[in-house]
Each structure stands twice: as C-alpha cells, then as structure tokens.
Motif scaffolding. Structure first.
Motif, mmCIF file in Angstrom:
data_model
loop_
_atom_site.group_PDB
_atom_site.id
_atom_site.type_symbol
_atom_site.label_atom_id
_atom_site.label_comp_id
_atom_site.label_asym_id
_atom_site.label_seq_id
_atom_site.Cartn_x
_atom_site.Cartn_y
_atom_site.Cartn_z
ATOM 1 N N THR A 86 0.832 -1.199 0.000
ATOM 2 C CA THR A 86 0.000 0.000 0.000
ATOM 3 C C THR A 86 0.867 1.250 0.000
ATOM 4 O OG1 THR A 86 -1.483 1.331 1.400
ATOM 5 C CG2 THR A 86 -0.178 -0.353 2.490
ATOM 6 N N PHE A 117 -6.305 3.867 4.727
ATOM 7 C CA PHE A 117 -6.239 2.707 3.852
ATOM 8 C C PHE A 117 -7.545 2.519 3.085
ATOM 9 C CE2 PHE A 117 -3.336 1.752 7.366
ATOM 10 C CZ PHE A 117 -2.189 1.377 6.676
ATOM 11 N N LEU A 146 -5.026 -0.613 10.097
ATOM 12 C CA LEU A 146 -5.575 -1.538 9.114
ATOM 13 C C LEU A 146 -6.306 -2.669 9.832
ATOM 14 C CD1 LEU A 146 -5.521 -2.123 6.014
ATOM 15 C CD2 LEU A 146 -3.444 -3.441 6.428
#
Length: 359
Positions: A86, A117, A146
């Motif tokens: 990411t 995210f 996350l």
C-alpha cells in the motif's frame, strides 16, 4: 510527543552502557557467553510481549535487513508472483520489493488517494496470483490502522502469505501474533518499545521448515556456535539470522521492554487512548483537521493533523521543547510516560503557532 519516531530511552539504559564499556576495557572471548544470553533473553521477552511461541522471533539491525531475508525465501516465477502493498507503507518496503522485480516479482501498490487505507481495494486485489501481502498495521504518516483480521482471512483464502510491518504499533497497541494468525511480523525497538537500534522478525512456526533465505549469514546455521561448518539451518526463526550480532542494542532495549511489560499493554493502551482522545478533542475545538482514524478500536498511537506550513510549525514547536514530527502531516505520538497536562501544554502551543500563522 514523538514516540512514533523515536521513543524515550529509560535511565536504566545508562547502567547497561557503562557495563558494556567496562567489558570492552577487559575484553575476553568468554564475554560472548553473557552477550548471547542477553540476546536470547531479549528475544524471549519479545515473544512473551507479542504472544509468539518460543523460537519464532529473531533480531537484527533493522527492518530492511529482515524484510530482505523474508523476500529472499520465495520463487517469483509466474503465475503466483505478485506482492501486494500500500502507498501508506514506509518507503523502505516498496523499495525492497521493487528490487526483487529482477527475479520476477510483480509489485502492486494500492493507493487510497488519502491518509487512510482503502481496505476494500486491498481485499479486492488479492487473487490466485498473489504470493505475499505486505502491509503496515499502522501508517507511519497518518497513524491510520488496518483491519488485519479481515486482510489475513482474505489472503489465506487465496493462498497468499501476510507480512505485517508493525513498527508503528507494537508497544502502544495490543498485538498478539498467534491470535491474528499472521505469517510474518516485523517490528523494532526505537519507537514505542523504548529501545535503540534493533529490529525483530516473527515467523509463523509451521512455515519455518520450508523457508530457506538466500540472504543469510553464519549465525543462521545449525552449528554456528561450534565454529564448525553448518550442515543445515538453525532451528526456528534463527534460520533468519545473519552474521555476527551486535549485542549492545538488544541489551539496552531490554530495559525499555521490561518497563513496558511491567506496566502491561492493556494499561499502556488505555493511557494512549486517553491522551489521543484529549488531542482529538482539542483539535476539534480549534478547528484543526484530523487525518487519522478516530474510532478507538481503529486508532493507533498517533494522531495526524493537517496544518498549514506544518513542517515549519514542527520546527517552532521544537524550539519550545515540544517535540513532534512531520511526514506530510503533523504527527503527535504520546506514550505511557506522557501526561494529560503535557498534552494540553502541547496543544496550547500548537494553537498559538497556528494563530500566529494567520496574522
């Protein structure tokens, strides 16, 4: 307020440094017996702190070294050759994976267009071509966290393994590697664990027999300390070791880890939430935009604030002995040794600086 960048080192570390200096002054080979015991104790303490079975953690100088050893275990020939990460990872992670493109790795970086995210996009990109999912537990820039259980379940369903960079969370957020079912976890001492210059790798024990890192060193062998040629790999995560270790950083870091373990991660977490609650309330009252997640169950130890001319604001605050950091956002990371009065002192100063900017 900068433990997400460099945590405070306990005063007890000075005694360790003095003893180490005394040892150097009277050097003998047998000092390594005590140093290896110290290294082993630090590993055992880490395992207890994160719920890892004995023999599943190894330490080394930094996360980059250990992530490269993980990466060197795998075959990147198609079709299962994709590494998913990411844009909210620390830059070292995509940099290392991009280096493995020469061996066939296909690096897929999922962006969100913002400081949080895009968990749906991450889950959707995992398929039968995905070899590894390499993600942070908490973003270094914004503090966003996350949903690891969701991502681990999706990756395992597709046959992929999960590498978690937990440098920005372990020490301030409860993290149980066994309960989460993660395959690899990377972390380190010099932030929330109140140590210096050492990192660690957890590897899921049932995976270890099939993992043979190409990036290696003599301490990873099964006969390393006999000083005879090794005939195979060391047991457990020790197969991810490198060359001759540098014991001082683990010996110093033990002091901070012992203090945190004595306080208890649940107590640390409760205090962290109280501190970040205060920052959030003060930011809301002052009209300062928060970029971190605010929900208590999704909040790390950092509050990221979007402020005008933030890097200059950070420097002016530092001149007042009020320390935070800037990584595209103003990052405020109080720890268990900070008080609510210090939070107010910091936020008072921040508001003054922002008002001065508007004049």
């Amino acid at each position: 307020m900068n433990s997400n960048s460099t945590g405070a080192v306990p005063q007890g570390a000075q005694d360790v440094l003095t003893r180490y200096w005394d040892t150097l002054c009277t050097w003998r080979d047998d000092v390594w017996l005590g140093w290896h015991e110290g290294l082993d104790r630090y590993v055992a303490s880490l395992e207890a702190f994160v719920g890892a079975p004995p023999g599943s953690i190894v330490t080394d100088a930094n996360l980059s070294t250990l992530l490269t050893r993980i990466a060197s275990c795998f075959d990147y020939r198609a079709p299962r050759n994709r590494v998913l990460t990411t844009h909210l990872e620390f830059p070292t992670v995509p940099f290392i994976w991009n280096a493995f493109r020469r061996y066939g790795a296909v690096v897929d970086v999922v962006g969100s267009g913002g400081p949080r995210f895009d968990e749906d996009a991450l889950a959707d990109r995992i398929d039968e071509r995905t070899l590894l999912v390499c993600v942070p537990h908490a973003s270094f820039s914004s503090g966003a966290t996350l949903d690891l259980p969701r991502l681990v379940a999706r990756a395992h369903e597709a046959g992929a393994l999960v590498v978690v960079d937990a440098y920005q969370s372990i020490g301030v957020v409860p993290f149980d590697v066994t309960a989460l079912g993660v395959d690899f976890v990377l972390g380190g001492a010099h932030k929330w664990l109140c140590g210096i210059g050492t990192a660690f790798l957890y590897a899921r024990p049932d995976l270890l027999p099939d993992l043979e890192p190409a990036a290696t060193g003599w301490q990873a062998g099964d006969r390393a300390l006999s000083f005879q040629p090794s005939t195979g790999w060391a047991d457990g995560a020790q197969r991810f070791a490198g060359g001759t270790p540098f014991p001082l950083t683990a010996l110093v870091s033990q002091v901070g880890l012992d203090l945190l373990a004595g306080i208890g991660i649940d107590t640390i977490r409760a205090h962290s939430l109280a501190c970040t609650d205060r920052i959030l309330a003060r930011a809301d009252a002052a009209g300062i935009r928060v970029v971190s997640q605010v929900e208590p169950d999704r909040r790390g130890g950092v509050v990221g604030l979007d402020v005008p001319d933030g890097e200059a604001v950070k420097r002016r605050l530092a001149a007042r002995n009020l320390i935070c950091s800037w990584r595209g956002y103003l990052r405020i990371g109080p720890h268990v040794y900070n008080t609510l009065d210090e939070i107010d002192e910091f936020m008072d100063a921040l508001e003054e600086e922002l008002q001065e900017n508007r004049r």
